[in-house]
Each structure stands twice: as C-alpha cells, then as structure tokens.
Write an enzyme that holds these catalytic residues in place. Structure first.
Site, PDB file in Angstrom:
ATOM      1  N   GLU A   1      14.817 -14.738   0.526  1.00  0.00           N
ATOM      2  CA  GLU A   1      15.206 -15.807   1.458  1.00  0.00           C
ATOM      3  C   GLU A   1      14.238 -16.977   1.362  1.00  0.00           C
ATOM      4  OE1 GLU A   1      14.884 -13.993   5.322  1.00  0.00           O
ATOM      5  OE2 GLU A   1      16.414 -12.482   4.819  1.00  0.00           O
TER       6      GLU A   1
ATOM      7  N   ASP B   1       0.834  -1.198   0.000  1.00  0.00           N
ATOM      8  CA  ASP B   1       0.000   0.000   0.000  1.00  0.00           C
ATOM      9  C   ASP B   1       0.877   1.260   0.000  1.00  0.00           C
ATOM     10  OD1 ASP B   1      -2.848   0.904   0.486  1.00  0.00           O
ATOM     11  OD2 ASP B   1      -1.896   1.887   2.191  1.00  0.00           O
TER      12      ASP B   1
HETATM   13  C1  GLC Z   1      -4.223   2.913  -0.601  1.00  0.00           C
HETATM   14  C2  GLC Z   1      -5.444   2.044  -0.472  1.00  0.00           C
HETATM   15  C3  GLC Z   1      -6.581   2.897  -0.025  1.00  0.00           C
HETATM   16  C4  GLC Z   1      -6.245   3.500   1.305  1.00  0.00           C
HETATM   17  C5  GLC Z   1      -4.952   4.270   1.238  1.00  0.00           C
HETATM   18  C6  GLC Z   1      -4.420   4.564   2.610  1.00  0.00           C
HETATM   19  O1  GLC Z   1      -4.310   3.818  -1.636  1.00  0.00           O
HETATM   20  O2  GLC Z   1      -5.681   1.353  -1.647  1.00  0.00           O
HETATM   21  O3  GLC Z   1      -7.779   2.177   0.047  1.00  0.00           O
HETATM   22  O4  GLC Z   1      -7.267   4.350   1.719  1.00  0.00           O
HETATM   23  O5  GLC Z   1      -3.941   3.549   0.597  1.00  0.00           O
HETATM   24  O6  GLC Z   1      -3.964   3.390   3.214  1.00  0.00           O
END
Ligand code: GLC
Length: 575
Positions: A285, A208
């Site tokens: 790993e 993310d």
């Molecule tokens: C990413 C995720 C989204 C979230 C954001 C903050 O873009 O896909 O859904 O709100 O990160 O974590």
C-alpha cells in the site's frame, strides 16, 4: 547508484542501539547517539541501516521483549528522536529498516498483563498461548517443548486467588510469552503496528523469528536431536552435528548440505506464509520499495526461499552462509545453493557473516564448530580459544569475498573495525538470558554485543563521554578504534570502505557469478561484473593470473600480496 528495488543489491548495516553510540552517557546506547554517528556510516559506503529494537521494553532479552510496539524506550530516547534519526539518515541517502518482533511480546506488555488477570477462556487469554497443565493438579507442562534459551518452554501463572493457574508458552525467555497468531485480533494489531512505522517513513522491517508464530495443530510433543538448541533453525548447526550431517571436524561441510530434518512443530509451519502475504499487502500500500526481511533459521536454502516468494517477503537472512566454515569447497556449495534457491523465486540472495546473535566472525572462523556450537557463545572456560591474528586475517578475507557476491549483504556494527568476540567478560556482567537459563553452561551472546570503539583515547573509546558501558570493553579495543584506522591504508576499516566503493562502482550487487577453474580445490575464484575475485582458504600460496590483460590488476587485497602469489587466508579482487 541505487535506482528501483534498492534492496536487491543493498549493503545493510546492522546498528545494535544498545552498543553503537551513547549520547546521554548512561552506558547504554541511544537514538540520539546513532543520529550523531550516522555520517560515519555514510562515509563507510553502506546503503541502509537496520536498527535492532529500541522499543519500550524491560530489556530482559536486550529489547527483543517488547512492551509497547509503537513507542521508544526512554532509555533509547523518544519518538521525536526517532524522527530526527530517520530524517538525518534519509538526508544522507541511507534507508532505515526497523525490527519487528511478532512471535512474542514482553510479559510486561499490557496485553499479557490483561491476559493473566482475565479468567481462563477469556478474550484476553486468547491473545497468547495458554493451556491447562497435565497430570494431577495440572502440575506438568502441557507438552515437552524446550525454550531456545534453555529450560522448559512453558511457565505457569499464579491466579489472583494465589492458586497455580494455567501455563503459557514461551519459545524464548519466560518473560517473552508467545502471541497466538491463530487469533485474528493479534493479526490486526500487527498490521496497525506495521502502518504506524511505515507512516513514520521506515523503509522496511527485519522480522524477528519469522519462522515461528504458527504452531502445529495440537502442539504435539517433540524432542529435538540431542544437543539441539541453537537460535532456532529447523535444522540448526547443533541438529546437524547430532544427526551426523557434518564430518568429524565439522570444518568441511557447507551448512546448505544439511539433510532436511523433520520440521519441529513450532518452526516453519505452513501458516506463517499466510502471515507473510498479509504483511506484503500492507507494505504494497506504500510507495518507495519498502521491504520485509525474514530472520528465519530454516534449512536448507531451498526451503528458506519459500519466505521470499513473490507475494511474501523480499529478503531472508542467509544463515547457511553464515554457518559455513572457512573452506573453499563448502563455501562454493553454499553460494551455489543460495543463488539457485533464491533466484528460483525471483529473490536476491543475501549474505551475512556476523550479527548480534552469533560469535563475531573474526573469532568464529578460527573455531571448530563442533567444540563451539552455534548459540553457546565463547568465554573464559570454553574448550578452545582462537588465535586472534589468524582470526582477523580470515575475517578480512571472508568479508572481502562476501562483499563481492551478487545480491544484498549485511554488515554487523564493528565488523568493519575487525572486532573480535569479547571472550573475557566477567560473569557478573553477562546479561544474555541464555547464560541464566543454562546456569552458565552456555555463555550466550554478550561477547558480540559489547559497545564499539570510536576513538582510541576517549572515555569508553568514544562510545560516550562518561566512560560508562553496559558491558565492559576489552582494553585491547583501543587498537580497533575507528579513529586509529581511519585513513590507514591497511586497516580493516579502509578495506571495507574500498570494498564497498568498488562494489558500487562495478555494481556487483546486481551482477552474476561465474566460477573460474584452475586455482585448486582450496581456492574460491569467480568473476562478477568484470571483477575477478580469488580467495585462498588453504595453507599453500596460489599463483595469481599473470600478464597485463583483464583480470590481472589487483584493485583490492585483504592482506599483502607479493610476487604474483596469493597467500593463505587472503582475498584479492582483480580487474
Ligand atoms: C531473534 C533475535 C534474538 C532474540 C530472539 C528472540 O533470534 O535476533 O536476539 O533473542 O529472536 O526474540
């Protein structure tokens, strides 16, 4: 047949756990529900599933606010439920990728709770980004950065003595404090988190905000171009619109054509590549081709390709492709730009049309991006409402096109049913922080997150058996239910099944694309591994190849094709 490096050609299905299947009937999906329904994904013909977060979380940002990276939220089940899910997926030959959320934690995470109780300058505070405020009494935020969800990117804590204290940075919601990635302690914690899930057998991570984490030294003020504020690209659609990179209608330009705008001091800093490399070493790993997939809203593709250099991540989401409108020239350009950029570093290109952050493509592809900018969502009072029939027709054509491209493709739950965005959600049901942080000015992302329909006649359309649903499902969704499409030749579900079966049969994911000429500027035509693919994005029918030689027999059609011509908004595959 997947052999080595399965991810180079894989079709990866995004499961959004809140909305996929709900075994305990509380209205929020769960891991046991997913396990029960995995067979449907194996029948669909995908290679892997990516699970959005199911970790312990107050759910302020639908689980992207993690309070414990190594446990399952009781609302989604237990670690034992996770192990059962993994075992069943592997039994079915499906790989499993989980979400890693490293840019920020939840404010309920024990690290943050300790940080706000510890004194200024302490080790605990150094795990996050705390600063003194500016101005008299430190009453002003340390800089002018804005949250992706709207409003300031800083909040001030109250010290235990009741006095206003330091400020902390949150690029997203105030309940999502940014971690301090300059701190080696934070880095070590995340290596342990990776190992925790790798030891449990996961096949990889979708990372993310993989362009966040490192902030420019000194965190200088920055003002994005007016109206910016999409999901955080270094040059998101809004930025491009503001800079005049798109033409007046916004409908003709590939997202890859955008000029490279100055990099904001909070995205795409060089230091993130060091983190990518550290993680790559951890994955290496382990046996079995485990993968790192970057969610990095970075333009253009040649810059994004830096995330997937040989010692960094394996794949990156191709948001330039997602953001490109239904226009043949623009699509050709973004496909070329993507293939060039990713192949220059030895990585496969990826393709994606929908996910849990954007308007579903059955709705988006008939909207004008200028009136409906990315990230704003769509709701009852939006300036423009889509024509659902045209939207579905285009979505089917766009999906059939995407699934024929070489590389790896992502499918978001429900798109195989042709689901549109849920536009008419009641205000009081909305949960996206974007909605709250902009006082309802932006609807946000709830409309693509509604629980999906399985059975037309069952409570909650088979999402569970109690009829509860954390977001209300539109009545009309009975039409889209999986059981009403299963085995129905013209259904969207059968179109996906057939595309995926043919894609595997001809190994299109490992193929190479060769453009075909002579079909006019509003048509996309290419050959990949002996399959000819023709998509008409224009308003006139196009003559298909005649005769009975190779490339003349239709094996897939996204809509009816009669008399040797390809109607508008239709894609065919020929062999
Ligand atoms: C990413 C995720 C989204 C979230 C954001 C903050 O873009 O896909 O859904 O709100 O990160 O974590």
């Amino acid at each position: 047949m997947l052999t080595t490096e399965w991810w180079r050609s894989a079709v990866i299905y995004q499961v959004y756990p809140r909305s996929f299947a709900d075994a305990d009937g509380d209205g929020l999906g769960d891991l046991a529900g997913i396990t029960r329904r995995l067979d449907a994904l194996s029948v669909l013909g995908v290679d892997a599933v990516w699970l959005s977060p199911f970790y312990t979380s107050p759910q302020n940002d639908a689980g992207y606010d993690v309070a414990d990276y190594c446990d399952v939220d009781p609302r989604f089940g237990t670690l034992a439920d996770f192990d059962t899910l993994m075992a069943r997926a592997h039994e079915l030959g499906l790989k499993v990728i989980v979400d890693l959320v490293p840019n920020h934690s939840s404010d309920q995470h024990r690290w943050f709770q300790a940080a706000i109780r510890a004194p200024e300058g302490s080790e605990e505070r150094a795990r996050y980004i705390f600063r003194d405020g500016k101005g008299p009494g430190g009453d002003e935020a340390p800089n002018n950065w804005e949250s992706v969800f709207g409003g300031p990117a800083w909040s001030r804590i109250t010290d235990e003595n009741g006095k206003p204290g330091q400020w902390y940075l949150h690029l997203f919601d105030s309940s999502q404090p940014d971690l301090n990635w300059e701190n080696p302690w934070v880095r070590e914690q995340f290596k342990d988190i990776l190992r925790f899930w790798l030891d449990r057998g996961v096949d990889g991570f979708r990372v993310d905000v993989a362009h966040g984490m490192v902030k420019a030294a000194g965190m200088p003020d920055y003002m994005p171009p007016a109206n910016a504020g999409s999901m955080g690209g270094s040059a998101g659609l809004d930025d491009a619109l503001a800079s005049g990179a798109l033409d007046a209608s916004g409908m003709n330009e590939a997202a890859s054509d955008r000029p490279e705008l100055p990099t904001p001091p909070y995205w795409a800093q060089d230091g993130v590549h060091e983190i990518n490399r550290e993680w790559r070493e951890v994955l290496d790993e382990y046996d079995g081709d485990r993968v790192l997939v970057a969610e990095a809203w970075v333009d253009p593709p040649r810059k994004l390709a830096q995330w997937v250099r040989p010692d960094e991540m394996h794949q990156a989401f191709n948001f330039a492709y997602l953001e490109t409108p239904w226009n043949a020239d623009a699509i050709r350009r973004v496909v070329d730009a993507s293939l060039d950029a990713f192949s220059s570093v030895g990585a496969p290109s990826t393709w994606v049309l929908s996910n849990h952050d954007v308007i579903r493509h059955a709705t988006r592809l008939v909207l004008n991006p200028e009136l409906n900018p990315q990230g704003a969502g769509i709701g009852p009072n939006s300036p423009e409402h889509p024509d659902p029939e045209l939207g579905l027709r285009r979505a089917r054509a766009a999906s059939a096109l995407m699934l024929a491209l070489p590389g790896s493709a992502y499918v978001y739950q429900g798109e195989e049913l042709g689901l549109p965005e849920a536009i008419h959600l009641p205000d009081e049901s909305r949960q996206d922080p974007t909605w709250f942080r902009t006082d309802g000015e932006k609807y946000g992302r709830d409309g693509c997150r509604v629980p999906i329909p399985w059975e037309a006649e069952a409570p909650a359309f088979g999402f569970n058996d109690t009829g509860l649903s954390w977001l209300p499902q539109p009545e009309i969704w009975s039409q889209f239910a999986r059981d009403s499409q299963d085995g129905v030749p013209d259904s969207t579900l059968e179109l996906y099944k057939r595309s995926l079966a043919l894609r595997a049969e001809h190994d299109l994911g490992n193929g190479a694309l060769e453009w075909l000429q002579g079909y006019g500027s509003e048509t996309i035509a290419f050959r990949n591994s002996g399959v000819t693919v023709i998509a008409n994005t224009g308003t006139e029918s196009v003559q298909l190849p005649a005769g009975d030689g190779p490339g003349t027999r239709i094996v897939l059609q996204s809509a009816g094709v009669d008399g040797g011509t390809l109607p508008p908004d239709t894609t065919v595959w020929l062999v």
